[in-house]
Design a protein around this motif. Structure first.
Motif, mmCIF file in Angstrom:
data_model
loop_
_atom_site.group_PDB
_atom_site.id
_atom_site.type_symbol
_atom_site.label_atom_id
_atom_site.label_comp_id
_atom_site.label_asym_id
_atom_site.label_seq_id
_atom_site.Cartn_x
_atom_site.Cartn_y
_atom_site.Cartn_z
ATOM 1 N N LEU A 1 -3.515 6.407 4.712
ATOM 2 C CA LEU A 1 -3.544 5.104 5.380
ATOM 3 C C LEU A 1 -3.883 5.193 6.866
ATOM 4 O O LEU A 1 -4.054 4.171 7.528
ATOM 5 C CB LEU A 1 -2.187 4.400 5.200
ATOM 6 C CG LEU A 1 -1.785 4.098 3.751
ATOM 7 C CD1 LEU A 1 -0.426 3.407 3.719
ATOM 8 C CD2 LEU A 1 -2.834 3.247 3.053
ATOM 9 N N GLU B 1 0.836 -1.208 0.000
ATOM 10 C CA GLU B 1 0.000 0.000 0.000
ATOM 11 C C GLU B 1 0.868 1.254 0.000
ATOM 12 O O GLU B 1 0.627 2.194 -0.766
ATOM 13 C CB GLU B 1 -0.909 0.005 1.225
ATOM 14 C CG GLU B 1 -2.054 -1.003 1.169
ATOM 15 C CD GLU B 1 -2.946 -0.896 2.387
ATOM 16 O OE1 GLU B 1 -4.167 -0.942 2.222
ATOM 17 O OE2 GLU B 1 -2.425 -0.750 3.510
ATOM 18 N N ALA C 1 -3.668 -1.753 -5.588
ATOM 19 C CA ALA C 1 -2.853 -1.425 -4.423
ATOM 20 C C ALA C 1 -2.792 0.084 -4.252
ATOM 21 O O ALA C 1 -2.622 0.840 -5.192
ATOM 22 C CB ALA C 1 -1.435 -1.979 -4.599
ATOM 23 N N GLY C 2 -2.924 0.542 -3.009
ATOM 24 C CA GLY C 2 -2.837 1.970 -2.723
ATOM 25 C C GLY C 2 -3.947 2.789 -3.339
ATOM 26 O O GLY C 2 -3.773 3.967 -3.616
#
Length: 215
Positions: free
Chosen positions: A170, A152, A208-209
């Motif tokens: 996050l 991430e 992802a991310g």
């Protein structure tokens, strides 16, 4: 205001870039140089946020100049402006400390956005050659060797986010982001943020991310 130093051995390119930048309201050209040695001299008396650096130049090329600038002027970001044929020199420039690169045939608006991104500490990378450059440097580390959190963090680096922004996205501390990146750099075999962003764009899944920054 973002102050830019243009370094290119072609007078026509210098004039063209200066004209493009002058038309903006938030970026200005504070000086121009015809080679790396001149750029270093200019930086002794002129403050610049971003150096727009050509690579193939006489006297001192862009790679050598980039290394000297990133060592002597740590508050200055070097953005490489090159052509695809200079692939080996781009790799060397990234290793020397350049924050990113754009191609000379890029859209003018994209070049201006890249300058703005570099000034903010992001890593503008032209996607047309990122994968080729990365695969030419080393055998990619399997994504499975990274933890989910490391993926991430790395994916957000690939999207050009700074550590503070990644922490906000996050919901973790900025220090934790730095710790993850230290581990990631070791795992994938890179030494800098730009190379890590290249790796992320070439190897991580698009999901992802993909979180959206908190308001």
């Amino acid at each position: 205001m973002i102050d830019v130093l243009i370094v290119d051995d072609h007078a026509l390119m210098r004039v063209g870039l200066e004209g493009l930048i002058t038309g903006t309201g938030d970026i200005r050209v504070v000086a121009v140089a015809a080679d790396g040695a001149q750029a270093l001299e200019v930086l002794e008396t002129t403050t610049a946020h971003v150096v727009l650096m050509d690579l193939s130049m006489p006297v001192m090329d862009g790679v050598a100049a980039t290394q000297r600038i990133t060592e002597q002027h740590r508050d200055v970001e070097v953005l490489v402006l090159t052509s695809f044929s200079d692939e080996h020199r781009v790799v060397a420039a990234l290793d020397a400390g350049a924050i990113g690169y754009v191609l000379k045939d890029t859209d003018p608006a994209d070049l201006l956005d890249a300058i703005r991104a570099a000034a903010q500490g992001h890593s503008p990378l032209d996607p047309r050659v990122a994968r080729t450059l990365l695969h030419g440097r080393r055998t990619p580390t399997p994504v499975t060797e990274l933890t989910a959190r490391e993926q991430e963090v790395l994916a957000l680096v690939g999207r050009g986010l700074a550590n503070k922004q990644i922490a906000r996205v996050l919901g973790i501390r900025e220090g934790t982001v730095k710790a993850h990146l230290t581990s990631v750099f070791q795992r994938i075999g890179v030494r800098d943020r730009t190379s890590a962003a290249l790796w992320a764009r070439a190897n991580l899944p698009e999901s992802a991310g993909s979180r959206t920054p908190a308001g």
